[in-house]
Design a protein around this motif. Structure first.
Motif, PDB file in Angstrom:
ATOM      1  N   ARG A  65       0.860  -1.176   0.000  1.00  0.00           N
ATOM      2  CA  ARG A  65       0.000   0.000   0.000  1.00  0.00           C
ATOM      3  C   ARG A  65       0.902   1.233   0.000  1.00  0.00           C
ATOM      4  O   ARG A  65       2.105   1.149   0.229  1.00  0.00           O
ATOM      5  CB  ARG A  65      -0.928   0.027   1.229  1.00  0.00           C
ATOM      6  CG  ARG A  65      -1.887  -1.153   1.354  1.00  0.00           C
ATOM      7  CD  ARG A  65      -2.924  -1.183   0.246  1.00  0.00           C
ATOM      8  NE  ARG A  65      -3.924  -2.230   0.464  1.00  0.00           N
ATOM      9  CZ  ARG A  65      -3.818  -3.480   0.057  1.00  0.00           C
ATOM     10  NH1 ARG A  65      -2.700  -3.871  -0.572  1.00  0.00           N
ATOM     11  NH2 ARG A  65      -4.795  -4.351   0.279  1.00  0.00           N
ATOM     12  N   ALA A  90      -7.550   8.960  -5.830  1.00  0.00           N
ATOM     13  CA  ALA A  90      -8.765   9.589  -5.300  1.00  0.00           C
ATOM     14  C   ALA A  90      -9.649  10.118  -6.409  1.00  0.00           C
ATOM     15  O   ALA A  90     -10.886  10.147  -6.281  1.00  0.00           O
ATOM     16  CB  ALA A  90      -8.381  10.722  -4.347  1.00  0.00           C
ATOM     17  N   GLY A  93     -12.798   7.986  -8.262  1.00  0.00           N
ATOM     18  CA  GLY A  93     -14.002   7.588  -7.536  1.00  0.00           C
ATOM     19  C   GLY A  93     -15.283   7.662  -8.315  1.00  0.00           C
ATOM     20  O   GLY A  93     -16.291   7.088  -7.927  1.00  0.00           O
ATOM     21  N   ALA A 141      -5.480   1.124  -4.109  1.00  0.00           N
ATOM     22  CA  ALA A 141      -6.120   2.324  -3.571  1.00  0.00           C
ATOM     23  C   ALA A 141      -7.271   2.819  -4.433  1.00  0.00           C
ATOM     24  O   ALA A 141      -8.129   3.552  -3.939  1.00  0.00           O
ATOM     25  CB  ALA A 141      -5.084   3.442  -3.404  1.00  0.00           C
ATOM     26  N   PRO A 143     -10.632   3.457  -5.862  1.00  0.00           N
ATOM     27  CA  PRO A 143     -11.962   3.132  -5.320  1.00  0.00           C
ATOM     28  C   PRO A 143     -12.882   2.578  -6.399  1.00  0.00           C
ATOM     29  O   PRO A 143     -13.850   3.205  -6.810  1.00  0.00           O
ATOM     30  CB  PRO A 143     -12.452   4.490  -4.791  1.00  0.00           C
ATOM     31  CG  PRO A 143     -11.791   5.487  -5.687  1.00  0.00           C
ATOM     32  CD  PRO A 143     -10.443   4.904  -6.049  1.00  0.00           C
TER      33      PRO A 143
END
Length: 380
Positions: A65, A90, A93, A141, A143
């Motif tokens: 990670r 991020a 998403g 990571a 999403p």
């Protein structure tokens, strides 16, 4: 007369045919509970959906990670890479692909073109600076459901196209939010055109891209192919990415690792029979068998194998055979399968001409990985 047996292995049907390359029988008094299998007896038939579903980080990167990556304080570009990639993850998403609800759109209509401009990140740096760790961390990571993100090496991506066909590969991957490509390199003109066209179509469909390489994308192919057409393809591909340089010690300056000395044939055979989950093959027949199995199926070829034993390893005489061996080495390394061998040491299986040619990066990687797996076998 040959005896053919078909047995299921996971989601793959493996056809087995006894052959002269199968392990030699031992006296019954010495027989173990289970004899080693022969990779030469396996002919995996992998469905298209499995080929795509298996595009995930290899087992050795299951647990990585961003917070397990330890940047070198003396190399600020490493910490910057974590920040940039975390923000990139991020930003995945939402978007048009999320509306698919996780369904694979094998026969959907062409998606509208995405906005122009870079649609991916490109991690450039030397060996050992953690590029694959960061790329796998990005995949973890992101999403998005597993079925909407893919991870594979450059070779695996080209093999996927070879197995599915170009248009089906585009269709299979266009419903993804993210495609991660490790060890990106353009070794021949055909791959240059193939990959640049594929990634262009995926980016137009809204798929975000991330890749690693040891060369900046604007320099891909430089010094290998001077034809203007190929340079145009490469420059067009370069515009798809934001280049992110990761500085650190370049492991290439350390030279090739020294492979452990090979064992005797008898030692390899005896070790195979006392090792659960072992495969045992003669090197020459195995190389011949690899020519009859599509490289996209080499992973399935190794299903259920916990250790590989090879007799009579010898220098590889031609480029096509050598490149198939590179792919097998990658799949074994991904699965952390130790390799015990007799014959020629692994650091001597590729000729000086091969190690100086256009595919030298692949051969150096294969030597390094086979050597590491041989050392693992020595420790077990």
């Amino acid at each position: 007369m040959e005896r053919s047996v078909t047995r299921p292995v996971g989601l793959v049907t493996v056809s087995s045919t006894s052959s002269p390359s199968s392990p030699r029988p031992r006296p019954i008094a010495e027989a173990a509970d289970a004899e080693p299998v022969s990779l030469c007896d396996r002919e995996p038939h992998v469905p298209a959906d499995r080929l795509v579903a298996e595009m995930v980080p290899p087992p050795r990167f299951d647990a990585v990670r961003f917070d397990t990556y330890l940047p070198d304080p003396g190399q600020p570009s490493q910490a910057e890479a974590v920040t940039v990639l975390s923000g990139f993850a991020a930003g995945l998403g939402g978007g048009a692909t999320a509306a698919a609800g996780g369904r694979r759109r094998w026969f959907r209509k062409e998606a509208p073109a995405a906005a122009a401009g870079p649609s991916g990140v490109y991690l450039d740096g030397g060996y050992g600076v953690g590029k694959t760790h960061l790329l796998a961390s990005l995949w973890h990571a992101a999403p998005a459901p597993r079925e909407q993100k893919a991870f594979g090496t450059f070779v695996e991506l080209t093999n996927l196209v070879g197995a599915l066909g170009f248009q089906q590969a585009v269709t299979a991957l266009s419903g993804h939010r993210l495609l991660c490509i490790d060890e990106f390199e353009l070794d021949d003109p055909g791959d240059t055109v193939l990959v640049s066209t594929l990634l262009g179509k995926l980016a137009d469909a809204g798929v975000k891209l991330a890749a690693t390489s040891n060369t900046l994308p604007g320099k891909l192919g430089e010094g290998r192919f001077a034809a203007a057409d190929f340079m145009r393809e490469i420059q067009g591909l370069s515009a798809r990415f934001r280049s992110l340089r990761i500085d650190g010690e370049d492991y290439r300056h350390r030279g090739l690792p020294e492979a452990p000395p090979p064992y005797a044939d008898e030692e390899v055979t005896e070790a195979a029979y006392r090792t659960p989950g072992a495969s045992l093959d003669d090197f020459g027949p195995l190389l011949g068998h690899l020519s009859r199995v599509h490289p996209s199926r080499y992973g399935a070829l190794c299903d259920g194998v916990d250790a590989v034993f090879l007799r009579g390893v010898e220098p590889v005489g031609d480029q096509a055979t050598a490149l198939r061996l590179v792919v097998l080495a990658d799949r074994l390394y991904d699965r952390e399968v130790p390799v015990m061998a007799s014959g020629t040491a692994f650091d001597r299986i590729f000729s000086d001409e091969m190690l100086a040619g256009g595919y030298r990066k692949k051969y150096f990687r294969a030597i390094s990985r086979l050597t590491a797996l041989a050392r693992d076998a020595k420790r077990t």
